[in-house]
Design a protein around this motif. Structure first.
Motif, PDB file in Angstrom:
ATOM      1  N   ASP A  31      -9.180  51.597   7.444  1.00  0.00           N
ATOM      2  CA  ASP A  31     -10.052  52.725   7.105  1.00  0.00           C
ATOM      3  C   ASP A  31      -9.454  53.548   5.965  1.00  0.00           C
ATOM      4  O   ASP A  31     -10.159  53.980   5.060  1.00  0.00           O
ATOM      5  N   TYR A  32      -8.144  53.748   6.006  1.00  0.00           N
ATOM      6  CA  TYR A  32      -7.463  54.507   4.957  1.00  0.00           C
ATOM      7  C   TYR A  32      -7.594  53.793   3.607  1.00  0.00           C
ATOM      8  O   TYR A  32      -7.982  54.398   2.609  1.00  0.00           O
ATOM      9  N   LEU A  33      -7.290  52.496   3.591  1.00  0.00           N
ATOM     10  CA  LEU A  33      -7.382  51.740   2.343  1.00  0.00           C
ATOM     11  C   LEU A  33      -8.801  51.702   1.797  1.00  0.00           C
ATOM     12  O   LEU A  33      -9.017  51.759   0.583  1.00  0.00           O
ATOM     13  N   ASP A  34      -9.756  51.595   2.679  1.00  0.00           N
ATOM     14  CA  ASP A  34     -11.153  51.471   2.259  1.00  0.00           C
ATOM     15  C   ASP A  34     -11.796  52.800   1.873  1.00  0.00           C
ATOM     16  O   ASP A  34     -12.671  52.820   1.006  1.00  0.00           O
ATOM     17  N   HIS A  35     -11.383  53.906   2.496  1.00  0.00           N
ATOM     18  CA  HIS A  35     -12.185  55.128   2.366  1.00  0.00           C
ATOM     19  C   HIS A  35     -11.443  56.376   1.903  1.00  0.00           C
ATOM     20  O   HIS A  35     -12.092  57.373   1.603  1.00  0.00           O
ATOM     21  N   ASN A  36     -10.115  56.376   1.852  1.00  0.00           N
ATOM     22  CA  ASN A  36      -9.406  57.587   1.483  1.00  0.00           C
ATOM     23  C   ASN A  36      -9.487  57.794  -0.028  1.00  0.00           C
ATOM     24  O   ASN A  36      -8.887  57.041  -0.799  1.00  0.00           O
ATOM     25  N   GLU A  37     -10.217  58.805  -0.421  1.00  0.00           N
ATOM     26  CA  GLU A  37     -10.431  59.065  -1.851  1.00  0.00           C
ATOM     27  C   GLU A  37      -9.140  59.415  -2.587  1.00  0.00           C
ATOM     28  O   GLU A  37      -8.957  59.038  -3.739  1.00  0.00           O
ATOM     29  N   SER A  38      -8.219  60.124  -1.942  1.00  0.00           N
ATOM     30  CA  SER A  38      -6.984  60.508  -2.621  1.00  0.00           C
ATOM     31  C   SER A  38      -6.080  59.298  -2.878  1.00  0.00           C
ATOM     32  O   SER A  38      -5.211  59.344  -3.741  1.00  0.00           O
ATOM     33  N   TYR A  39      -6.286  58.212  -2.132  1.00  0.00           N
ATOM     34  CA  TYR A  39      -5.482  56.992  -2.319  1.00  0.00           C
ATOM     35  C   TYR A  39      -6.208  55.960  -3.172  1.00  0.00           C
ATOM     36  O   TYR A  39      -5.630  54.956  -3.558  1.00  0.00           O
ATOM     37  N   ARG A  40      -7.456  56.202  -3.493  1.00  0.00           N
ATOM     38  CA  ARG A  40      -8.292  55.216  -4.184  1.00  0.00           C
ATOM     39  C   ARG A  40      -7.632  54.671  -5.452  1.00  0.00           C
ATOM     40  O   ARG A  40      -7.669  53.472  -5.697  1.00  0.00           O
ATOM     41  N   ASP A  41      -7.021  55.507  -6.258  1.00  0.00           N
ATOM     42  CA  ASP A  41      -6.385  55.053  -7.502  1.00  0.00           C
ATOM     43  C   ASP A  41      -5.196  54.129  -7.248  1.00  0.00           C
ATOM     44  O   ASP A  41      -4.805  53.359  -8.117  1.00  0.00           O
ATOM     45  N   TYR A  42      -4.614  54.200  -6.058  1.00  0.00           N
ATOM     46  CA  TYR A  42      -3.463  53.361  -5.722  1.00  0.00           C
ATOM     47  C   TYR A  42      -3.860  52.091  -4.970  1.00  0.00           C
ATOM     48  O   TYR A  42      -3.023  51.233  -4.721  1.00  0.00           O
ATOM     49  N   GLY A  44      -6.097  49.786  -5.865  1.00  0.00           N
ATOM     50  CA  GLY A  44      -6.796  48.828  -6.717  1.00  0.00           C
ATOM     51  C   GLY A  44      -6.520  47.383  -6.339  1.00  0.00           C
ATOM     52  O   GLY A  44      -7.429  46.546  -6.315  1.00  0.00           O
ATOM     53  N   VAL A  45      -5.272  47.070  -6.022  1.00  0.00           N
ATOM     54  CA  VAL A  45      -4.921  45.707  -5.635  1.00  0.00           C
ATOM     55  C   VAL A  45      -5.653  45.342  -4.346  1.00  0.00           C
ATOM     56  O   VAL A  45      -6.177  44.237  -4.210  1.00  0.00           O
ATOM     57  N   TRP A  46      -5.705  46.276  -3.400  1.00  0.00           N
ATOM     58  CA  TRP A  46      -6.430  46.032  -2.152  1.00  0.00           C
ATOM     59  C   TRP A  46      -7.905  45.746  -2.435  1.00  0.00           C
ATOM     60  O   TRP A  46      -8.466  44.776  -1.938  1.00  0.00           O
ATOM     61  N   ARG A  47      -8.542  46.588  -3.238  1.00  0.00           N
ATOM     62  CA  ARG A  47      -9.961  46.398  -3.531  1.00  0.00           C
ATOM     63  C   ARG A  47     -10.190  45.088  -4.277  1.00  0.00           C
ATOM     64  O   ARG A  47     -11.153  44.369  -4.011  1.00  0.00           O
ATOM     65  N   GLU A  48      -9.301  44.752  -5.209  1.00  0.00           N
ATOM     66  CA  GLU A  48      -9.444  43.498  -5.948  1.00  0.00           C
ATOM     67  C   GLU A  48      -9.260  42.299  -5.023  1.00  0.00           C
ATOM     68  O   GLU A  48     -10.027  41.344  -5.064  1.00  0.00           O
ATOM     69  N   PHE A  49      -8.263  42.357  -4.176  1.00  0.00           N
ATOM     70  CA  PHE A  49      -8.004  41.251  -3.256  1.00  0.00           C
ATOM     71  C   PHE A  49      -9.185  41.037  -2.314  1.00  0.00           C
ATOM     72  O   PHE A  49      -9.547  39.911  -1.992  1.00  0.00           O
ATOM     73  N   GLU A  50      -9.784  42.114  -1.865  1.00  0.00           N
ATOM     74  CA  GLU A  50     -10.891  42.039  -0.916  1.00  0.00           C
ATOM     75  C   GLU A  50     -12.233  41.712  -1.579  1.00  0.00           C
ATOM     76  O   GLU A  50     -13.237  41.578  -0.897  1.00  0.00           O
ATOM     77  N   SER A  51     -12.257  41.541  -2.877  1.00  0.00           N
ATOM     78  CA  SER A  51     -13.520  41.332  -3.588  1.00  0.00           C
ATOM     79  C   SER A  51     -14.053  39.911  -3.447  1.00  0.00           C
ATOM     80  O   SER A  51     -13.302  38.957  -3.233  1.00  0.00           O
ATOM     81  N   ASP A  52     -15.359  39.791  -3.573  1.00  0.00           N
ATOM     82  CA  ASP A  52     -15.991  38.470  -3.583  1.00  0.00           C
ATOM     83  C   ASP A  52     -15.475  37.632  -4.757  1.00  0.00           C
ATOM     84  O   ASP A  52     -15.315  36.423  -4.632  1.00  0.00           O
ATOM     85  N   ARG A  53     -15.206  38.285  -5.867  1.00  0.00           N
ATOM     86  CA  ARG A  53     -14.679  37.577  -7.046  1.00  0.00           C
ATOM     87  C   ARG A  53     -13.367  36.867  -6.707  1.00  0.00           C
ATOM     88  O   ARG A  53     -13.155  35.706  -7.060  1.00  0.00           O
ATOM     89  N   ARG A  70     -10.362  42.765   8.965  1.00  0.00           N
ATOM     90  CA  ARG A  70     -11.274  43.580   9.764  1.00  0.00           C
ATOM     91  C   ARG A  70     -11.588  42.905  11.098  1.00  0.00           C
ATOM     92  O   ARG A  70     -12.704  42.917  11.569  1.00  0.00           O
ATOM     93  N   SER A  71     -10.573  42.344  11.688  1.00  0.00           N
ATOM     94  CA  SER A  71     -10.690  41.620  12.951  1.00  0.00           C
ATOM     95  C   SER A  71     -10.663  42.580  14.137  1.00  0.00           C
ATOM     96  O   SER A  71     -10.087  43.672  14.048  1.00  0.00           O
ATOM     97  N   PRO A  72     -11.242  42.181  15.263  1.00  0.00           N
ATOM     98  CA  PRO A  72     -11.102  42.995  16.483  1.00  0.00           C
ATOM     99  C   PRO A  72      -9.642  43.176  16.902  1.00  0.00           C
ATOM    100  O   PRO A  72      -9.324  44.106  17.640  1.00  0.00           O
ATOM    101  N   ILE A  73      -8.756  42.334  16.406  1.00  0.00           N
ATOM    102  CA  ILE A  73      -7.324  42.481  16.675  1.00  0.00           C
ATOM    103  C   ILE A  73      -6.848  43.864  16.233  1.00  0.00           C
ATOM    104  O   ILE A  73      -5.943  44.443  16.822  1.00  0.00           O
ATOM    105  N   ASN A  74      -7.481  44.424  15.221  1.00  0.00           N
ATOM    106  CA  ASN A  74      -7.089  45.708  14.639  1.00  0.00           C
ATOM    107  C   ASN A  74      -7.192  46.879  15.608  1.00  0.00           C
ATOM    108  O   ASN A  74      -6.604  47.921  15.375  1.00  0.00           O
ATOM    109  N   ASP A  75      -7.977  46.693  16.677  1.00  0.00           N
ATOM    110  CA  ASP A  75      -8.267  47.810  17.573  1.00  0.00           C
ATOM    111  C   ASP A  75      -7.238  48.024  18.675  1.00  0.00           C
ATOM    112  O   ASP A  75      -7.303  49.021  19.385  1.00  0.00           O
ATOM    113  N   ASP A  76      -6.300  47.099  18.835  1.00  0.00           N
ATOM    114  CA  ASP A  76      -5.328  47.199  19.922  1.00  0.00           C
ATOM    115  C   ASP A  76      -3.937  47.444  19.337  1.00  0.00           C
ATOM    116  O   ASP A  76      -3.350  46.563  18.709  1.00  0.00           O
ATOM    117  N   LYS A  77      -3.396  48.622  19.560  1.00  0.00           N
ATOM    118  CA  LYS A  77      -2.092  48.991  19.006  1.00  0.00           C
ATOM    119  C   LYS A  77      -0.964  48.083  19.501  1.00  0.00           C
ATOM    120  O   LYS A  77       0.059  47.956  18.847  1.00  0.00           O
TER     121      LYS A  77
END
Length: 136
Positions: A31-42, A44-53, A70-77
């Motif tokens: 959620d932080y990588l996808d939605h935190n606006e203050s981290y958005r500029d940092y 870029g590699v995450w967004r590029e890696f996750e892209s369809d391209r 984004r697996s259900p595995i993510n929900d269990d600490k």
């Protein structure tokens, strides 16, 4: 990507299937990588890696890619030692999830899903002996 392309070509010449796995991250980390606006500029590699391209590039190179970000595995600490690194239990659950995917199962038919499930039960069992450092 040029280096990955060279590796992919060598693998193809040798009849080797390259496999990439994006391991899960704890849900709050994604959620932080996808939605935190203050981290958005940092991120870029995450967004590029996750892209369809990027996925299309890997596919074109013959690299089989399995994304558990984004697996259900993510929900269990219990599946993590920290926000971005899976625990032993998390690693076993990653294998279980991958074995549920026909494409992965086809590449790795010899992985024993029954043994993996048994190991998950052992790791999660309360009767499992505690690790004692320095004990014989």
């Amino acid at each position: 990507m040029a280096a990955i392309g060279r590796i992919a070509e060598m693998a193809k010449q040798r009849g080797i299937t390259l496999v990439g796995v994006q391991l899960p991250f704890i849900r709050a980390g994604i959620d932080y990588l996808d939605h935190n606006e203050s981290y958005r500029d940092y991120a870029g590699v995450w967004r590029e890696f996750e892209s369809d391209r990027n996925r299309n590039r890997l596919e074109t190179l013959g690299i089989r890619f399995f994304d558990l970000a984004r697996s259900p595995i993510n929900d269990d600490k219990a599946n993590f030692v920290d926000s971005y690194h899976v625990s032993e239990l998390g690693a076993l659950r990653v294998i279980q999830r991958l074995l549920d995917l026909p494409g992965f199962r086809a590449i790795f038919p010899d992985i024993d899903s029954v043994r993996t499930e048994q190991h998950v039960r052992e790791v999660t069992s309360e009767s499992r002996p505690a690790l004692r450092i320095g004990s014989p």
